[in-house]
Design an enzyme around this catalytic site. Structure first.
Site, PDB file in Angstrom:
ATOM      1  N   LYS A 191     -87.200  15.587  38.146  1.00 63.62           N
ATOM      2  CA  LYS A 191     -88.127  16.319  39.027  1.00 63.62           C
ATOM      3  C   LYS A 191     -88.319  17.717  38.458  1.00 63.62           C
ATOM      4  O   LYS A 191     -87.414  18.266  37.836  1.00 63.62           O
ATOM      5  CB  LYS A 191     -87.580  16.377  40.464  1.00 63.62           C
ATOM      6  CG  LYS A 191     -86.305  17.203  40.606  1.00 63.62           C
ATOM      7  CD  LYS A 191     -85.913  17.407  42.048  1.00 63.62           C
ATOM      8  CE  LYS A 191     -84.481  17.915  42.189  1.00 63.62           C
ATOM      9  NZ  LYS A 191     -84.373  19.358  42.321  1.00 63.62           N
ATOM     10  N   HIS A 237     -75.811  14.630  28.411  1.00 65.59           N
ATOM     11  CA  HIS A 237     -76.757  15.030  27.372  1.00 65.59           C
ATOM     12  C   HIS A 237     -76.068  15.853  26.284  1.00 65.59           C
ATOM     13  O   HIS A 237     -76.314  15.667  25.101  1.00 65.59           O
ATOM     14  CB  HIS A 237     -77.915  15.841  27.967  1.00 65.59           C
ATOM     15  CG  HIS A 237     -79.055  14.987  28.406  1.00 65.59           C
ATOM     16  ND1 HIS A 237     -79.039  14.304  29.599  1.00 65.59           N
ATOM     17  CD2 HIS A 237     -80.236  14.677  27.811  1.00 65.59           C
ATOM     18  CE1 HIS A 237     -80.170  13.627  29.715  1.00 65.59           C
ATOM     19  NE2 HIS A 237     -80.910  13.837  28.648  1.00 65.59           N
TER      20      HIS A 237
END
Lengths: 176, 280
Positions: free
Chosen positions: A99, A38
């Site tokens: 999550k 990222h």
């Protein structure tokens, strides 16, 4: 709460129908990316895959044993990607899988630019690997386990946490 | 004097790295199955079912239970009558980790520098703690510790006036703020006492205790029971999707401390509560 199948790339039409709490079986291509990937994605201009309609899976799988497609491949905790998510959503990213809860500013961006966030079962990487039918390196090989992999999935089980209407399933279940 | 060659240590650590990552301890599996029966939320039950199925698949296929095969925490109880031959203990443990993570197809999750973040490529160095104990045996515990649960762990230096209520509040707040992040149902390792540096180790070592054996101190056994009850009243549930079973167990380890403070550490362990041990 519905149960449905979805195929990538995702479109505004396909995610309009999703509501927080829905169970979804994902099919098609998804891309892995976690912290290091990222960081590189938002600091570099070249895109190793088309972001429009794409789904990013926050994971770093274990290496495949000989004869296997992939190793264990479950979700990592998503809030660490919050810092990087808005520019990717603005560019057309439509789905994220991880999550744990997202920051309000990411939830707001999902509403504004139409994207959804799914949770996959945490710590169940052996179970989830069954739904991965192909895995190839897509970019950033030097990042090792944090490289970007292109995965082909069949009926990959996820739950909608944040829909495009600003809902948050974790918050509905356990209000802050 | 009992002599242990480093080759034996290297091989043992290598095997422990692999087996701990593939096979969930039996006590954890038993509790998951028991709690599956008591979970009332349908979504919570489904999550527990997936978690149990996951552990069974991993065991059958000799594959990691979780893709986060952890930083390798190694606890050594070195008998003072043991002589290590053929090399250095620390190096041997790290060589075992290197071989175990490479040959066992485990993920390499360690960076050489916390800010410059280049992966070491072999999961070394481990987080190694060595205690010298009486006797002539060498006991090695290997605990691969995932980052998701580790990131949700906390330490606080409470004043004595905070008392047991202050400790309970800190534990509950830590679990609550962790929410779905550390892969509940979790195991809550609590260290109480010691000093700033040692209380974290107490909390982590508490996670090595078998879930079948109660705390030897009745006061702390009761405190563990009360805390578990209160944690499971929070409603976080399996995977944080709502339900009764937020934690499988609370494990406390205590130590004497200074008149000024109650150090307390909460080391959260995910449901993939992996550890294995060997005596050489």
């Amino acid at each position: 709460m519905k149960e449905m199948k979805l195929t990538t790339p995702l479109t505004n039409e396909s995610i309009n129908q999703l509501k927080s709490g829905d169970s979804v079986l994902l099919n098609g291509i998804i891309y892995t990316a976690r912290d290091a990937a990222h960081q590189r994605l938002i600091t570099q201009n070249d895109r190793p895959f088309k972001l429009q309609g794409a789904v990013i899976y926050y994971t770093g799988p274990t290496p495949a044993k000989p004869g296997e497609i992939i190793g264990s491949c479950g979700p990592t905790t998503s809030y660490r990607m919050d810092e990087y998510s808005i520019p990717l959503i603005q560019e057309g990213l439509k789905g994220m899988i991880g999550k744990g809860p997202r920051s309000q500013y990411v939830i707001d961006a999902m509403k504004e630019y139409r994207a959804v966030y799914f949770a996959a079962p945490g710590g169940a990487g052996a179970f989830l690997s069954k739904f991965i039918k192909k895995c190839e390196l897509a970019a950033y090989e030097d990042l090792g386990p944090e490289a970007i992999y292109k995965l082909e999935v069949t009926d990959f089980p996820v739950i909608v946490i944040n829909d495009i209407y600003g809902n948050d399933f974790y918050n509905e279940v356990n209000p802050l | 004097m009992h002599e242990v060659n480093v080759k034996k240590i290297i091989d043992s650590v290598k095997q422990l790295c692999m087996s701990s990552n593939y096979y969930l301890p039996e006590d954890v599996m038993r509790l998951l199955v028991k709690d599956y029966k008591t979970e009332e939320s349908p979504i919570g039950k489904k999550c527990l079912e997936q978690i149990i199925e996951n552990a069974r698949i991993a065991e059958k296929k000799n594959m990691p239970i979780c893709q986060d095969t952890g930083i390798t925490c190694v606890f050594v109880e070195l008998g003072q009558d043991v002589r290590i031959s053929g090399g250095n203990l620390d190096d041997a443990i790290n060589e075992g980790i290197r071989q175990g993570y490479t040959e066992g197809y485990l993920r390499k999750s360690v960076v050489a520098d916390p800010l410059n973040r280049k992966n070491t490529g072999d999961n070394t160095p481990g987080s190694i703690h060595i205690d010298i104990v009486p006797g002539n045996s060498l006991k090695i515990f290997v605990m691969p510790k995932g980052g998701g649960a580790e990131n949700m762990s906390k330490i606080s230096m409470l004043p004595p006036s905070a008392g047991v209520e202050g400790v309970k509040r800190f534990v509950l707040n830590t679990v609550k703020s962790a929410g779905p992040n550390p892969c509940p149902p979790i195991i809550v390792g609590v260290g109480i006492g010691g000093t700033f540096d040692s209380v974290g180790i107490l909390a982590k070592k508490s996670l090595l205790r078998s879930l079948d054996s109660p705390n030897p101190d009745i006061y702390y056994a009761n405190l563990e029971r009360e805390l578990l009850e209160e944690i499971n009243d929070l409603g976080i549930g399996p995977q944080g999707l709502g339900g009764r079973i937020t934690a499988l167990a609370v494990l406390i380890r205590k130590h004497p401390c200074h008149i000024t403070s109650i150090p307390v550490a909460v080391n959260i362990q995910c449901h993939a509560a992996r550890h294995k041990e060997i005596v050489l």
